[in-house]
Write a protein that holds these residues in place. Sequence first.
Motif, PDB file in Angstrom:
ATOM      1  N   LEU A 172       4.656 -75.133  19.234  1.00 55.37           N
ATOM      2  CA  LEU A 172       4.111 -74.251  19.695  1.00 55.37           C
ATOM      3  C   LEU A 172       3.052 -73.530  18.709  1.00 55.37           C
ATOM      4  CD1 LEU A 172       6.885 -72.308  21.580  1.00 55.37           C
ATOM      5  CD2 LEU A 172       5.117 -73.332  22.919  1.00 55.37           C
ATOM      6  N   ARG A 173       2.024 -72.856  19.481  1.00 50.83           N
ATOM      7  CA  ARG A 173       0.961 -72.146  18.896  1.00 50.83           C
ATOM      8  C   ARG A 173       0.784 -70.791  19.420  1.00 50.83           C
ATOM      9  NH1 ARG A 173       2.279 -74.631  15.822  1.00 50.83           N
ATOM     10  NH2 ARG A 173       1.658 -76.662  14.709  1.00 50.83           N
ATOM     11  N   PRO A 174       0.170 -69.793  18.536  1.00 54.66           N
ATOM     12  CA  PRO A 174      -0.199 -68.422  19.674  1.00 54.66           C
ATOM     13  C   PRO A 174      -1.100 -68.898  20.679  1.00 54.66           C
ATOM     14  CG  PRO A 174      -0.406 -68.236  17.112  1.00 54.66           C
ATOM     15  CD  PRO A 174      -0.231 -69.839  17.443  1.00 54.66           C
ATOM     16  N   GLY A 175      -0.714 -68.266  21.862  1.00 53.43           N
ATOM     17  CA  GLY A 175      -1.538 -68.339  23.007  1.00 53.43           C
ATOM     18  C   GLY A 175      -0.698 -68.396  24.168  1.00 53.43           C
ATOM     19  N   VAL A 176      -0.563 -69.473  24.911  1.00 51.12           N
ATOM     20  CA  VAL A 176       0.183 -69.580  26.276  1.00 51.12           C
ATOM     21  C   VAL A 176       0.968 -70.993  26.021  1.00 51.12           C
ATOM     22  CG1 VAL A 176       0.305 -69.753  28.766  1.00 51.12           C
ATOM     23  CG2 VAL A 176      -1.413 -68.356  27.560  1.00 51.12           C
ATOM     24  N   GLY A 177       2.278 -71.089  26.277  1.00 48.73           N
ATOM     25  CA  GLY A 177       2.996 -72.187  26.178  1.00 48.73           C
ATOM     26  C   GLY A 177       3.994 -72.288  27.192  1.00 48.73           C
ATOM     27  N   SER A 178       4.434 -73.595  27.450  1.00 45.97           N
ATOM     28  CA  SER A 178       5.504 -73.783  28.494  1.00 45.97           C
ATOM     29  C   SER A 178       6.604 -74.519  27.560  1.00 45.97           C
ATOM     30  CB  SER A 178       5.206 -74.529  29.609  1.00 45.97           C
ATOM     31  OG  SER A 178       3.899 -73.846  30.454  1.00 45.97           O
ATOM     32  N   VAL A 179       7.867 -74.216  27.888  1.00 43.58           N
ATOM     33  CA  VAL A 179       8.787 -75.136  27.190  1.00 43.58           C
ATOM     34  C   VAL A 179       9.960 -75.127  28.252  1.00 43.58           C
ATOM     35  CG1 VAL A 179       8.376 -73.774  25.053  1.00 43.58           C
ATOM     36  CG2 VAL A 179       9.962 -72.610  26.647  1.00 43.58           C
TER      37      VAL A 179
END
Lengths: 408, 189
Positions: A172-179
């Motif tokens: 994951l990186r700063p921003g938007v993420g789906s897990v």
Amino acid sequence: MDLSEVAERISQKIEARGASVDRQKVESRLRRLVEEFGVHIAEAERTVTNDLAREHSLSGIGGTSSELRAIHDVVPGEWVTIEGKIVALTPSLSPSIAQTGVIADSTGAIRFVTWTRAGAPMMEYGHWYRIESAVVDEYRGAPNLKIHSGTTISQMERDLPLVPSVTPIAELRPGVGSVRAKMIQEWDVVHNRMLQTGLLGDETGTIRFTIWKEDGKEKLELDTVYNIYYASVDEYQGRLSLNLSTATYIADEGDIEVGRNETAATGAIVHIAPGSGLIKRCPVEGCNRTLSRQNYCPVHEIQPNFRYDLRLKSVLDDGKRARNILLQRALVEELTGISLGDAVEIAESNPLGMDEVFYRIRGAVLGRYFTCSGNEIDGRLLVNTCTPVAFDPAELAALLNRAGGEAA
Amino acid sequence: MNRRQASFEREPARRVFASEFREIRVQFKETEDEKSPTYALLPSGVRCNRVFIVGTLTEKQRQGDQNVFYRGRVVDPTGTFFIMAGSYQPEAMQQLARIEPPAFVAVVGKPNVYETPDGAYLVSVRAESVSVVDRETRDLWVLDTARDTLDRLDAFGTTGDSRSAQEHYGTRPDVYRKIVYDALAQVQM
């Protein structure tokens, strides 16, 4: 940013269209805007690019960037046109912000902000929009799309199903993420606007999550696997956390073997910090703070019915880096052979009291080699396992070869 | 961003053999700031604000009347370290007062270079802590120090510190390789 780099980028853009430019002239134009007129570099880049495009009668670059971009590929400092679906809207925190949320396409997602001054139409959840000439910048380390007065927004007649691509937690990186992750720990809520906080994990690692109190937000259940789409990935003091305000999450079947992204280090213990050894903790539920010698808790004042605990705050040094480490009671007992009960007895029957426990623990570990692994938080390694290093003759042989082999 | 908040980082304790340590002549500061750390330049080419040594304490002496301080000799396979602990190092002084030589000890401290009026150099360790350890720890230290010294020699000439070490000491890496080899050869398999 270096202006010659920007000049190079502009020149390449123009040259890609078949025109030729003088890099030094480009750079001097940039310099004039930036240094004499105090123009922001991103704005200067746009201005110079536009001017050159006009001079060479080129279209489709610079501010008139009508070229459609994939959300995944945009980087801060660019003017972009994207098409995407509004997958989350969050309450605005300031009167100067009209709308905030997340917009996604099939490649990725980005947070956006619409300034009140932009006078832009409000976008609706679940609809597709084409956003022309918005600016990507960086907010708290994450890319963020700014919709301003020069941006054109048009609603699209489209409804493609979007399947967000799931990212392993370790990537994951700063921003938007789906897990896709399992809720493995629930922590005490420390803020009255907070609904729930805790730890999520997948095969690659763990991450802290937070859900704020908002309409329609529900808590996660412990030991349940969730698909979490479009969560905000925030960075605070070098650590990432997931904010589920923008996210939709649904429980999923199956189980996940959670991987621990542990840090391991081998070195010598070169320092034992004050506050190691036998300590007293505040008995108030959920407090657990260390009491001073006078049994004083910084929050709950005098606490005569304290609990005893053992811990070791020290420095593990490998010769290249000194790491702060913290060992909890079980490990201290194992390494020193002094149990909590022993320690309390030593402290109560010895004229030096708790200091005697400190000296004995120091004598047992200071100057010795250990391998510790655990989670590194705020520059301190919270140790889960710790083993003394044993002498390995193979290592000696390898070093002898290394020292002797090259001397000849 | 929050670079200013970057918390204080403790200086690592370098591993160095006695025969290299006693060759130290150069000490420097990175900035004029009073609080900036003082570094000693090791001949193998790395700056060093703190050392970690393990060896045999062969003798100790109490000195001074008003300002009591202890001196000790700590021997490794290559030579002798001179260690000191005075009233500014109360922890180390009390520890040293209790230890009866001979004993294996681990010492953490700061390198100190003193030039006598007649031009001789006294290089010593001002101890922060001294603790009794065992033979295995000593052997582990010899391996650790050998590895770090070889790492420094391998990188010699490629780092800023090693280039200034070359300038000040005219270091010959193969001499130090030999020292490492001899030190390792004294450890029993």
